[in-house]
Design an enzyme around this catalytic site. Structure first.
Site, PDB file in Angstrom:
ATOM      1  N   CYS A  88      57.513  51.067   5.605  1.00 33.26           N
ATOM      2  CA  CYS A  88      56.830  49.776   5.603  1.00 33.26           C
ATOM      3  C   CYS A  88      55.428  50.018   5.051  1.00 33.26           C
ATOM      4  CB  CYS A  88      56.818  49.169   7.007  1.00 33.26           C
ATOM      5  SG  CYS A  88      55.907  50.130   8.222  1.00 33.26           S
ATOM      6  N   LYS A  89      54.467  49.271   5.499  1.00 25.52           N
ATOM      7  CA  LYS A  89      53.098  49.454   4.999  1.00 25.52           C
ATOM      8  C   LYS A  89      52.411  50.648   5.656  1.00 25.52           C
ATOM      9  CE  LYS A  89      48.637  47.055   4.415  1.00 25.52           C
ATOM     10  NZ  LYS A  89      47.885  48.273   4.450  1.00 25.52           N
TER      11      LYS A  89
END
Length: 128
Positions: A88-89
Site C-alpha cells: 500500500c502507501k
C-alpha cells in the site's frame, strides 16, 4: 542393476532441481521485495485506492482496493497456492490485507515493508 541406479540418480536430480514453494508471511524491504518477485513472479497486488494506484504503482500490480465492498471476493479470484506480493502507501492497509489473506488460506504472502513510500525512497521504478 545399472538401470535401477540410473533411475534413482535421475529421480534424485529431478527432486533436487524442483523449486521449493515458500509458505507463511514475510515482511521485507524494497530490495528484498524486488528480488523475491524476480525469483518467483507470483501475483502482485496494490491495495490502495484507484486514484493512488493511477498516480504510480509497481509495474504489473493489480489494484484491489482493500476498502472496496468486493475486496474479499476479488481476493478469491487469486491463486492461494501462488505467492502473493502486497503493498500500500506506507504499510497499514497492506497489513490489514495480509490478515484477510491469511484467514482465507493463502500459502505465501510477501508484504512490502514501508509500502510504496519505502519503494520510492529506495529509488525503485514505478509505472503510471
Amino acid at each position: 542393476m545399472k538401470k535401477y541406479i540410473l533411475a534413482l540418480t535421475a529421480l534424485a536430480l529431478l527432486t533436487a532441481c524442483k523449486k521449493e514453494q515458500k509458505t507463511g508471511t514475510e515482511q521485507v524491504t524494497p530490495v528484498a521485495f524486488e528480488q523475491e518477485m524476480k525469483n518467483d513472479a507470483g501475483q502482485l497486488i496494490d491495495v490502495r485506492m484507484p486514484k493512488e494506484y493511477n498516480e504510480g504503482h509497481i509495474e504489473g500490480a493489480k489494484n484491489l482496493h482493500i476498502y472496496d465492498q468486493d475486496f474479499q471476493q476479488r481476493l478469491d479470484s487469486l491463486d492461494k497456492d501462488e505467492t502473493v506480493y502486497v503493498y500500500c502507501k506506507a504499510g497499514a492497509r497492506s497489513a490489514e490485507a495480509v490478515q484477510v489473506m491469511e484467514q482465507k488460506g493463502f500459502k505465501h504472502i510477501v508484504e512490502l515493508e514501508g509500502g510504496l513510500d519505502a519503494w520510492n525512497q529506495a529509488g525503485k521504478p514505478v509505472a503510471k
